[in-house]
Motif scaffolding. Structure first.
Motif: not given
Length: 367
Positions: A63-64, A69-70, A86-87, A356-359
């Motif tokens: 991710l950048p 998330d992505g 996002t984020g 982590t509730h991350r994508t």
């Protein structure tokens, strides 16, 4: 109908040799193309055979910096992908190539939401975003940044909402537009690479009443167009292959009345008829994978992605290769999405972590 995203479990069938010959997709040129030459459609369902299993290996994508998330939404013809990260201040359009990520940012002043819908081999990313008044703005990338595409304004309707859906390696972009949901129907549109800064209706050989939507574009310039009744933008009633002002309607399988195409690659269309997933082969043959309830991605070899009917809370997402019937080798878990059947044989989408509730943007490959 605007979102094609599904969160399901994944089932994969191993690839085998095609049962039908694969024609090369010629690059588009500046010369005026001719109408697609395809044998008359046959509505008979192709007989298929089951495959052996394979093991799917997931690979997370980077991710950048500053994002958390992505998701991968599109793949190109050379092994690259595009999607949204996002984020840290809204969504950014991103592209992955060679294991590295490029951050294209957002469309200045428009950060409410951002959707990436296509990418080509040169790294041109297309999509749309909306403003605080819910007006939808189309974009493409150029020089590592996003720029606004021309906004349609047909028949005195004023600036329209516009939704790019795909881009080919020649740079032609297609999609659809409407003035508003209540007073204007959808109309299929194209942003031609040969005429930068313009947008035109996709017309010729298509229904002159009702609504149209350009859902995909092949490397030879053929456009996948869905038609809808004037009062129903969801229930498709025709699937067409359009090129240079001429169009051919694909066969509707016997016993079905609703039909829709979601993706086009190398002359093949993935979609649905009624409640069944359908692949239209290059010669118009209708192929129905076993239990395929919806097919929404296809690559140039005929590998298709979709989902199967399953008990509530345990949907099964599957992949079939042209010439096969049963999907095998299940990757379980409703934490996964798969949006892309890429030309290099990979699948791509995302994995959500309940811890982590991350994508995480992710690809999968057999082996």
């Amino acid at each position: 109908m605007w979102s094609r995203h599904l969160t399901t479990a994944l089932t994969l069938a191993a690839a085998t040799a095609l049962t039908a010959p694969t024609a090369s997709a010629a690059p588009a040129t500046d010369a005026a193309p001719t109408a697609p030459q395809v044998a008359p459609a046959r509505a008979a369902t192709q007989k298929t055979a089951a495959l052996g299993t394979c093991t799917l290996t997931p690979t997370p994508l980077p991710l950048p910096t500053g994002t958390t998330d992505g998701v991968v939404n599109a793949g190109d013809s050379g092994g690259g992908y595009a999607g949204v990260a996002t984020g840290g201040g809204g969504g950014h359009a991103v592209r992955w190539s060679g294991g590295k990520v490029a951050d294209y940012g957002d469309l200045p002043g428009l950060t409410d939401s951002l959707t990436v819908s296509g990418v080509n081999r040169d790294g041109t990313v297309v999509g749309y975003t909306d403003d605080a008044q819910n007006k939808v703005h189309p974009f493409r990338s150029r020089g590592g940044k996003l720029e606004a595409l021309a906004v349609p304004a047909f028949s005195g309707a004023g600036p329209m909402n516009a939704f790019p859906s795909a881009v080919n390696d020649a740079g032609d972009i297609v999609g659809w537009a409407y003035a508003d949901r209540d007073n204007a129907p959808m109309v299929a549109v194209m942003w031609p690479a040969a005429a930068p800064g313009t947008v035109v209706k996709v017309t010729g050989g298509l229904p002159t009443t009702g609504q149209t939507e350009a859902a995909g574009i092949d490397q030879d310039g053929t456009v996948l167009v869905n038609s809808y009744p004037a009062d129903d933008p969801v229930t498709g009633n025709g699937v067409y292959l359009w090129r240079a002002g001429s169009a051919r309607k694909l066969a509707v399988p016997p016993g079905e009345t609703s039909v829709k195409g979601y993706a086009l690659s190398n002359g093949r269309v993935a979609g649905e008829a009624g409640t069944h997933g359908v692949l239209w082969d290059q010669n118009g043959t209708v192929v129905r994978p076993d239990k395929g309830a919806l097919l929404y991605a296809v690559n140039r070899t005929g590998r298709i992605v979709g989902y199967q009917p399953s008990p509530f809370g345990s949907q099964v997402l599957g992949v079939w290769q042209l010439g096969t019937q049963s999907a095998v080798a299940t990757l379980t878990g409703t934490d996964k999405t798969v949006h892309v059947s890429a030309d290099d044989g990979t699948l791509a989408g995302s994995v959500w972590s309940s811890g982590t509730h991350r994508t995480t943007p992710t690809t999968w490959r057999c082996g």
